[in-house]
Motif scaffolding. Structure first.
Motif, PDB file in Angstrom:
ATOM      1  N   UNK A  96       0.862  -1.176   0.000  1.00  0.00           N
ATOM      2  CA  UNK A  96       0.000   0.000   0.000  1.00  0.00           C
ATOM      3  C   UNK A  96       0.894   1.220   0.000  1.00  0.00           C
ATOM      4  N   UNK A  97       0.696   2.110  -0.985  1.00  0.00           N
ATOM      5  CA  UNK A  97       1.639   3.207  -1.161  1.00  0.00           C
ATOM      6  C   UNK A  97       0.927   4.486  -1.595  1.00  0.00           C
ATOM      7  N   UNK A  98       1.397   5.619  -1.106  1.00  0.00           N
ATOM      8  CA  UNK A  98       0.863   6.917  -1.517  1.00  0.00           C
ATOM      9  C   UNK A  98       1.754   7.569  -2.563  1.00  0.00           C
ATOM     10  N   UNK A  99       1.139   8.252  -3.523  1.00  0.00           N
ATOM     11  CA  UNK A  99       1.905   8.863  -4.608  1.00  0.00           C
ATOM     12  C   UNK A  99       2.741  10.054  -4.146  1.00  0.00           C
ATOM     13  N   UNK A 100       2.400  10.636  -2.997  1.00  0.00           N
ATOM     14  CA  UNK A 100       3.166  11.778  -2.482  1.00  0.00           C
ATOM     15  C   UNK A 100       4.100  11.389  -1.349  1.00  0.00           C
ATOM     16  N   UNK A 101       4.403  10.116  -1.230  1.00  0.00           N
ATOM     17  CA  UNK A 101       5.327   9.640  -0.204  1.00  0.00           C
ATOM     18  C   UNK A 101       6.731  10.122  -0.564  1.00  0.00           C
ATOM     19  N   UNK A 102       7.274  11.014   0.245  1.00  0.00           N
ATOM     20  CA  UNK A 102       8.614  11.552  -0.013  1.00  0.00           C
ATOM     21  C   UNK A 102       9.708  10.761   0.694  1.00  0.00           C
ATOM     22  N   UNK A 103       9.330   9.827   1.548  1.00  0.00           N
ATOM     23  CA  UNK A 103      10.333   9.016   2.234  1.00  0.00           C
ATOM     24  C   UNK A 103      10.694   7.778   1.409  1.00  0.00           C
ATOM     25  N   UNK A 104       9.662   7.122   0.893  1.00  0.00           N
ATOM     26  CA  UNK A 104       9.851   5.936   0.059  1.00  0.00           C
ATOM     27  C   UNK A 104       8.977   6.149  -1.172  1.00  0.00           C
ATOM     28  N   UNK A 105       9.581   6.313  -2.321  1.00  0.00           N
ATOM     29  CA  UNK A 105       8.839   6.705  -3.519  1.00  0.00           C
ATOM     30  C   UNK A 105       8.075   5.524  -4.127  1.00  0.00           C
ATOM     31  N   UNK A 106       7.098   5.858  -4.947  1.00  0.00           N
ATOM     32  CA  UNK A 106       6.246   4.852  -5.587  1.00  0.00           C
ATOM     33  C   UNK A 106       7.057   3.810  -6.367  1.00  0.00           C
ATOM     34  N   UNK A 107       8.101   4.197  -7.109  1.00  0.00           N
ATOM     35  CA  UNK A 107       8.879   3.153  -7.791  1.00  0.00           C
ATOM     36  C   UNK A 107       9.424   2.085  -6.836  1.00  0.00           C
TER      37      UNK A 107
END
Length: 110
Positions: free
Chosen positions: A49-60
């Motif tokens: 589960x991932x958020x597109x604006x996660x600046x700690x761990x990016x979507x890629x």
């Protein structure tokens, strides 16, 4: 969330940030280790589960994790548009629903 966290000088110390950064750097798992983990746990029981604006761990990184665990073999991947690293706080209702569905799914697996 990041600004709020940084304003908490007691709960979010410079030492805590450095320790978190070091820990994140040591959490590497090879494709072989991820495959072994997925084999042991069962791919139907794994969800990324991932958020597109996660600046700690990016979507890629989330995409790679899901792929290496076996997205095409049953691992579920959910990407939440416009949200960051703390989905359980940012989208509490969505998070609870996703968690509930996963619990129901894994209960049926036996």
């Amino acid at each position: 969330m990041e600004l709020e966290k940084r304003q908490d000088v007691e709960g979010f110390t410079r030492k805590g940030f450095i320790c978190q950064a070091i820990a994140a750097g040591w959490h590497h798992k090879s494709p072989e280790q991820l495959k072994e983990l997925a084999n042991k746990v069962g791919r139907q029981r794994i969800q990324v589960l991932h958020g597109t604006l996660d600046n700690m761990i990016t979507v890629p990184h989330g995409d790679t994790l899901a792929r290496e665990l076996g997205e095409d073999e049953g691992v579920t991947k959910i990407i939440v548009e416009g949200r960051g690293h703390v989905l359980h706080l940012e989208e509490e209702k969505l998070y609870r629903g996703v968690l509930q569905k996963m619990v129901e799914k894994t209960e049926n697996l036996g």
